[in-house]
Scaffold this active site. Structure first.
Site, mmCIF file in Angstrom:
data_model
loop_
_atom_site.group_PDB
_atom_site.id
_atom_site.type_symbol
_atom_site.label_atom_id
_atom_site.label_comp_id
_atom_site.label_asym_id
_atom_site.label_seq_id
_atom_site.Cartn_x
_atom_site.Cartn_y
_atom_site.Cartn_z
ATOM 1 N N TYR A 102 0.904 -1.262 0.064
ATOM 2 C CA TYR A 102 -0.130 0.088 0.067
ATOM 3 C C TYR A 102 0.779 1.131 0.147
ATOM 4 O O TYR A 102 0.525 2.120 -0.615
ATOM 5 C CB TYR A 102 -1.217 0.143 1.183
ATOM 6 N N VAL B 213 -9.843 4.783 -4.825
ATOM 7 C CA VAL B 213 -9.511 5.297 -3.570
ATOM 8 C C VAL B 213 -8.421 6.349 -3.510
ATOM 9 O O VAL B 213 -7.841 6.601 -2.480
ATOM 10 C CB VAL B 213 -8.792 4.013 -2.735
ATOM 11 N N HIS C 212 -15.081 2.530 -1.836
ATOM 12 C CA HIS C 212 -14.194 1.366 -1.554
ATOM 13 C C HIS C 212 -13.168 2.037 -0.600
ATOM 14 O O HIS C 212 -12.083 1.625 -0.344
ATOM 15 C CB HIS C 212 -13.519 0.942 -2.896
ATOM 16 N N GLY D 158 -15.056 3.896 -16.840
ATOM 17 C CA GLY D 158 -13.658 3.343 -16.553
ATOM 18 C C GLY D 158 -14.039 2.568 -15.410
ATOM 19 O O GLY D 158 -13.032 2.032 -14.637
ATOM 20 N N ASN E 206 -16.020 3.594 -21.897
ATOM 21 C CA ASN E 206 -15.108 2.518 -21.535
ATOM 22 C C ASN E 206 -14.620 1.987 -22.780
ATOM 23 O O ASN E 206 -15.326 1.825 -23.781
ATOM 24 C CB ASN E 206 -15.638 1.358 -20.800
HETATM 25 P P1 OAD Z 1 -10.943 -2.629 -13.369
HETATM 26 O O1 OAD Z 1 -9.446 -2.592 -13.468
HETATM 27 O O2 OAD Z 1 -11.576 -3.728 -13.160
HETATM 28 O O3 OAD Z 1 -11.487 -1.870 -14.786
HETATM 29 C C1 OAD Z 1 -11.123 -0.791 -15.455
HETATM 30 C C2 OAD Z 1 -11.817 -0.608 -16.469
HETATM 31 O O4 OAD Z 1 -11.350 0.673 -17.045
HETATM 32 C C3 OAD Z 1 -11.554 -1.421 -17.528
HETATM 33 O O5 OAD Z 1 -12.907 -1.849 -18.178
HETATM 34 C C4 OAD Z 1 -11.177 -0.698 -18.811
HETATM 35 O O6 OAD Z 1 -11.426 -1.191 -20.121
HETATM 36 C C5 OAD Z 1 -11.312 0.604 -18.336
HETATM 37 N N1 OAD Z 1 -10.469 1.724 -18.950
HETATM 38 C C6 OAD Z 1 -9.174 1.388 -18.963
HETATM 39 N N2 OAD Z 1 -8.519 2.643 -19.475
HETATM 40 C C7 OAD Z 1 -9.472 3.508 -19.475
HETATM 41 C C8 OAD Z 1 -9.500 4.976 -20.012
HETATM 42 N N3 OAD Z 1 -8.593 5.804 -20.040
HETATM 43 N N4 OAD Z 1 -10.862 5.412 -19.846
HETATM 44 C C9 OAD Z 1 -12.019 4.938 -19.464
HETATM 45 N N5 OAD Z 1 -11.696 3.413 -19.144
HETATM 46 C C10 OAD Z 1 -10.763 2.915 -19.118
HETATM 47 O O7 OAD Z 1 -11.349 -1.324 -12.274
HETATM 48 P P2 OAD Z 1 -12.550 -1.104 -11.418
HETATM 49 O O8 OAD Z 1 -14.006 -1.665 -12.394
HETATM 50 O O9 OAD Z 1 -12.462 0.134 -10.704
HETATM 51 O O10 OAD Z 1 -11.812 -3.306 -5.665
HETATM 52 O O11 OAD Z 1 -12.411 -2.216 -10.504
HETATM 53 C C11 OAD Z 1 -13.274 -2.253 -9.399
HETATM 54 C C12 OAD Z 1 -12.747 -2.813 -8.170
HETATM 55 O O12 OAD Z 1 -12.177 -4.193 -8.284
HETATM 56 C C13 OAD Z 1 -11.577 -1.856 -7.323
HETATM 57 O O13 OAD Z 1 -12.204 -0.781 -6.747
HETATM 58 C C14 OAD Z 1 -10.929 -2.789 -6.567
HETATM 59 C C15 OAD Z 1 -10.787 -3.788 -7.722
HETATM 60 O O14 OAD Z 1 -10.564 -5.036 -7.348
HETATM 61 C C16 OAD Z 1 -10.929 -3.793 -4.514
HETATM 62 O O15 OAD Z 1 -9.643 -3.630 -4.461
HETATM 63 C C17 OAD Z 1 -11.940 -4.108 -3.480
#
Ligand code: OAD
Length: 257
Positions: A73, A111, A127, A200, A226
């Site tokens: 972290y 976060v 989160h 995103g 996305n």
């Molecule tokens: P992810 O890493 O799962 O997804 C990120 C998304 O952003 C993907 O669908 C990409 O295609 C998209 N992406 C990438 N670059 C982009 C850009 N420039 N503009 C727009 N979209 C883009 O992240 P989260 O969905 O946020 O939780 O993940 C959700 C949770 O899972 C997180 O908060 C974390 C993770 O494990 C915990 O740690 C509990």
């Protein structure tokens, strides 16, 4: 539908509907911070491709090895400290300012605090926040900024004055979401928004899918930003498959307030 528009083409009918938008709910995920140099979790270059979440992002991992979790972290914190808000964060903050108090809420799974640093005031951080810590144990009591505690790299994990072990104030897999942000979101949604923007995020969690699609059933426009398709894409009125920093300023320019 408006899937995969390489030039961010916004159909005339959508432009017309955007003109009248006055209340906006936004859901963001790691993708909106990618253009700030913070890696997402999934996909190419994603955090979970390099590190196993079961070793770093569960209460059991922390119980097993709090030093390893804290070191990881602290590395992320350093990276995030160096990052700056990008055009996506700034477009959201600017729209909130234009719509006026109470008319917009940004719910984020991030976060990193970049929405607030860009100037968004109504932010629900579902989160948690990486720049805060709290004593281990159930509940969300005793949160404090990490800058208020002495972090001694040779004496990890840090402890509070009472000797309780401190942990990052983020939500790990298998944990409850913090009640404050959830209440904020549900209260905001009790007055249906005109527009929901989900940007995103892979939208893997059922609560994220629910918050994105529920207002649409009550008449809201649902826009997704996305580069990839997600479980929410089939529900979207328009899905812009391009970076949030490009798409959000363009989309919001059609909201006339
Ligand atoms: P992810 O890493 O799962 O997804 C990120 C998304 O952003 C993907 O669908 C990409 O295609 C998209 N992406 C990438 N670059 C982009 C850009 N420039 N503009 C727009 N979209 C883009 O992240 P989260 O969905 O946020 O939780 O993940 C959700 C949770 O899972 C997180 O908060 C974390 C993770 O494990 C915990 O740690 C509990």
């Amino acid at each position: 539908m408006n899937h995969g528009s390489p030039d961010l083409y916004i159909a005339p009918e959508l432009k017309r509907r955007l003109c009248g938008v006055r209340r906006v709910f936004v859901l963001t995920g790691a993708g909106v911070s990618v253009e700030s140099g913070i890696p997402a979790f999934r996909g190419t270059g994603g955090i979970w491709g390099e590190w196993n979440p079961e070793d770093y992002a569960t209460p059991e991992a922390f119980e097993r090895d709090p030093v390893r979790v804290w070191q990881w972290y602290l590395g992320r914190i350093e990276n995030i400290r160096r990052a700056e808000p990008n055009p996506a964060h700034r477009a959201l903050a600017e729209l909130e300012r234009r719509l006026g108090p109470g008319a917009m809420l940004t719910a984020t799974q991030n976060v990193d605090g970049l929405h607030r640093r860009a100037g968004s005031g109504a932010v629900a951080e579902i989160h948690g926040e990486i720049f805060k810590c709290r004593p281990v144990g159930p509940g969300f009591m005793g949160e404090r900024p990490i800058d208020e505690i002495d972090i001694d790299m040779d004496g990890l994990p840090p402890r509070d004055a009472e000797g309780s072990v401190l942990r990052p104030a983020v939500v790990w897999f298998g944990e409850y979401l913090p009640p404050g942000p959830i209440k904020t979101i549900e209260e905001f949604l009790s007055i249906p928004p005109d527009l929901v923007v989900i940007a995103g995020t892979t939208a893997g969690f059922p609560y994220v899918q629910d918050w994105a699609t529920r207002p649409k059933r009550e008449g809201a426009i649902l826009i997704e930003v996305n580069p990839d398709m997600t479980l929410v894409t089939p529900h979207a009125d328009a899905a812009f498959q391009c970076p949030a920093g490009e798409a959000l300023p363009r989309i919001f320019s059609h909201i006339e307030v």
